[in-house]
Design an enzyme around this catalytic site. Structure first.
Site, PDB file in Angstrom:
ATOM      1  N   ASP A 124       0.809  -1.228   0.000  1.00  0.00           N
ATOM      2  CA  ASP A 124       0.000   0.000   0.000  1.00  0.00           C
ATOM      3  C   ASP A 124       0.844   1.280   0.000  1.00  0.00           C
ATOM      4  O   ASP A 124       0.478   2.258  -0.650  1.00  0.00           O
ATOM      5  CB  ASP A 124      -1.027   0.000   1.143  1.00  0.00           C
ATOM      6  CG  ASP A 124      -0.477  -0.548   2.432  1.00  0.00           C
ATOM      7  OD1 ASP A 124       0.755  -0.676   2.544  1.00  0.00           O
ATOM      8  OD2 ASP A 124      -1.275  -0.845   3.345  1.00  0.00           O
ATOM      9  N   THR A 126       3.785   1.738  -1.442  1.00  0.00           N
ATOM     10  CA  THR A 126       4.285   1.937  -2.815  1.00  0.00           C
ATOM     11  C   THR A 126       3.167   2.434  -3.721  1.00  0.00           C
ATOM     12  O   THR A 126       3.366   3.316  -4.557  1.00  0.00           O
ATOM     13  CB  THR A 126       4.862   0.601  -3.353  1.00  0.00           C
ATOM     14  OG1 THR A 126       5.865   0.164  -2.442  1.00  0.00           O
ATOM     15  CG2 THR A 126       5.461   0.755  -4.733  1.00  0.00           C
ATOM     16  N   ASP A 148       1.798 -10.326   3.826  1.00  0.00           N
ATOM     17  CA  ASP A 148       0.664 -10.171   4.756  1.00  0.00           C
ATOM     18  C   ASP A 148      -0.695 -10.446   4.107  1.00  0.00           C
ATOM     19  O   ASP A 148      -1.673 -10.673   4.813  1.00  0.00           O
ATOM     20  CB  ASP A 148       0.643  -8.743   5.318  1.00  0.00           C
ATOM     21  CG  ASP A 148       1.961  -8.337   5.947  1.00  0.00           C
ATOM     22  OD1 ASP A 148       2.664  -9.234   6.439  1.00  0.00           O
ATOM     23  OD2 ASP A 148       2.292  -7.140   5.938  1.00  0.00           O
ATOM     24  N   GLY A 191       2.528 -10.454   9.700  1.00  0.00           N
ATOM     25  CA  GLY A 191       1.213 -10.198   9.103  1.00  0.00           C
ATOM     26  C   GLY A 191       0.707  -8.793   9.319  1.00  0.00           C
ATOM     27  O   GLY A 191      -0.367  -8.437   8.885  1.00  0.00           O
TER      28      GLY A 191
HETATM   29  O1  F6P Z   1       4.609  -6.124   5.534  1.00  0.00           O
HETATM   30  C1  F6P Z   1       5.516  -7.181   5.602  1.00  0.00           C
HETATM   31  C2  F6P Z   1       6.110  -7.286   6.979  1.00  0.00           C
HETATM   32  O2  F6P Z   1       7.014  -8.374   7.003  1.00  0.00           O
HETATM   33  C3  F6P Z   1       5.100  -7.400   8.112  1.00  0.00           C
HETATM   34  O3  F6P Z   1       4.552  -8.690   8.222  1.00  0.00           O
HETATM   35  C4  F6P Z   1       5.926  -6.964   9.288  1.00  0.00           C
HETATM   36  O4  F6P Z   1       5.102  -6.429  10.278  1.00  0.00           O
HETATM   37  C5  F6P Z   1       6.805  -5.891   8.696  1.00  0.00           C
HETATM   38  O5  F6P Z   1       6.841  -6.111   7.298  1.00  0.00           O
HETATM   39  C6  F6P Z   1       8.221  -5.878   9.218  1.00  0.00           C
HETATM   40  O6  F6P Z   1       8.895  -4.797   8.651  1.00  0.00           O
HETATM   41  P1  F6P Z   1      10.472  -4.593   8.717  1.00  0.00           P
HETATM   42  O7  F6P Z   1      11.102  -5.491   7.700  1.00  0.00           O
HETATM   43  O8  F6P Z   1      10.646  -3.156   8.388  1.00  0.00           O
HETATM   44  O9  F6P Z   1      10.903  -4.954  10.088  1.00  0.00           O
END
Ligand code: F6P
Length: 362
Positions: A124, A126, A148, A191
């Site tokens: 979302d 992007t 997710d 998620g």
């Molecule tokens: O949106 C994908 C995701 O892996 C989520 O499931 C998680 O909450 C978040 O990104 C983690 O983000 P980062 O890689 O910035 O820690």
């Protein structure tokens, strides 16, 4: 190599990956590049590190050989960033950091590079960045990615299936320790604010308890359930918990806040909290396992490879048909597009989980 030498309206197509990485990104990059070169004889430009590539002028031409042998590779050969938002880009001015709208600079740079349209692969954040650049007369076609599976408008995003396979495999493995040591194992999956990974991996692994953000849980109910199982001779329990799960009346657990990210909240820590609380209340031995980024890594599953390939091919075809600033989606098995800006409770799988004896803590 070109099968159709008809002069396309789009001579040069850009491709970029934005937001968190996810299995299948390279499969889309490959499908976009190969379709553009093979079928339409286009030049393909890879924009590096998401919108940062447009802002800081980092692009490279993608030739056929550059995308050979990347179908099964995790990550993205283009690099990504979940911090660069062209409408609000942090810049240092007079020793201070201030947010600048750099959309015009991006549009000018894309024009200089001769880029007629961009396939933006992302979530979302992007898509809203692309929608902002579309206001500067840039042309986009979005492709939805995220493990997710929480993008409105599409039934499925690529990366989700691989994450579920990884999480299910981990849950299956945790079973051994749970049953050998008579423990309650609490496994935290990713998620964000959606419970799709937990719901699918939880049901697939036969978890005894599944906790998801959509159904705030009652701790006492979960404790009574695992105690009862223990009394009945099932001396272990497996609990799958989504990182966004929360107790009824409680709050999601925030692990950290990343100031310059479009979505600054990072969730995490619920498994440790629940394991501690259940151990205190039931006196059963508990352990927490946090799967984290392994759910985003590695080779995409065959399902995600095919989904990503069909999304990438479809994105180019839709641009060639004159569609502009839309997001490729899959609904009821059919590919379609929805506006870029259009970006779950009593799902049948929740009913199926309940029917086989899993509780949702509420
Ligand atoms: O949106 C994908 C995701 O892996 C989520 O499931 C998680 O909450 C978040 O990104 C983690 O983000 P980062 O890689 O910035 O820690």
């Amino acid at each position: 190599m070109a099968q159709n030498r008809k002069r396309p309206k789009i001579n040069t197509i850009g491709v970029m990956t934005g937001g968190g990485d996810c299995p299948g990104l390279n499969a889309v990059v490959r499908a976009v590049t190969k379709t553009a070169i093979n079928k339409y004889d286009m030049t393909v430009v890879g924009i590096l590190d998401g919108f940062l590539g447009l802002i800081e002028k980092h692009v490279r031409e993608l030739r056929y050989a550059d995308v050979s042998n990347i179908l099964t590779e995790g990550g993205t050969i283009l690099g990504t960033s979940n911090k660069a938002n062209p409408s609000k880009y942090p810049m240092r001015l007079n020793g201070k950091t201030c947010m600048r709208d750099v959309r015009e600079n991006c549009a000018r740079y894309a024009q200089e590079m001769g880029i007629d349209a961009i396939v933006a692969i992302g979530g979302d954040g992007t898509m809203s960045g692309a929608a902002g650049l579309a206001q500067m007369n840039m042309v986009f076609m979005g492709v939805p990615k995220t493990i997710d599976n929480d993008l409105v408008g599409t039934d499925i995003t690529f990366g989700f299936n691989t994450a579920v396979v990884t999480a299910t495999d981990a849950l299956d493995k945790v079973h051994s320790t749970a049953s050998s040591h008579h423990r309650v194992m609490v496994v935290e999956v990713m998620g964000r604010y959606a419970g799709w990974i937990a719901l699918h991996a939880g049901v697939a692994s036969g978890s005894d308890v599944i906790l998801i953000p959509e159904i705030p849980y009652h701790l006492d109910l979960v404790c009574d359930f695992v105690k009862q199982r223990s009394r009945r001779g099932k001396r272990f329990s497996i609990i799958t918990v989504a990182e966004g799960a929360k107790e009824k009346g409680g709050k999601m657990i925030i692990k950290k806040t990343i100031k310059d990210s479009p979505d600054p909240i990072r969730l995490g820590g619920i498994a440790h909290k629940i394991a501690y609380e259940i151990e205190q209340k039931t006196k059963l031995e508990c352990r927490a396992v946090v799967l984290g980024h392994i759910q985003r890594g590695g080779a995409p599953s065959p399902f995600d490879r095919t989904l990503a390939t069909s999304f990438g091919h479809y994105a180019v075809e839709q641009l060639m048909l004159g569609k502009r600033n839309r997001l490729v989606v899959r609904r009821r098995g059919e590919l379609a597009t929805v506006p870029l800006t259009q970006v779950a409770n009593n799902h049948p799988l929740i009913q199926a989980g309940k029917a086989v004896g899993t509780i949702f803590g509420a």
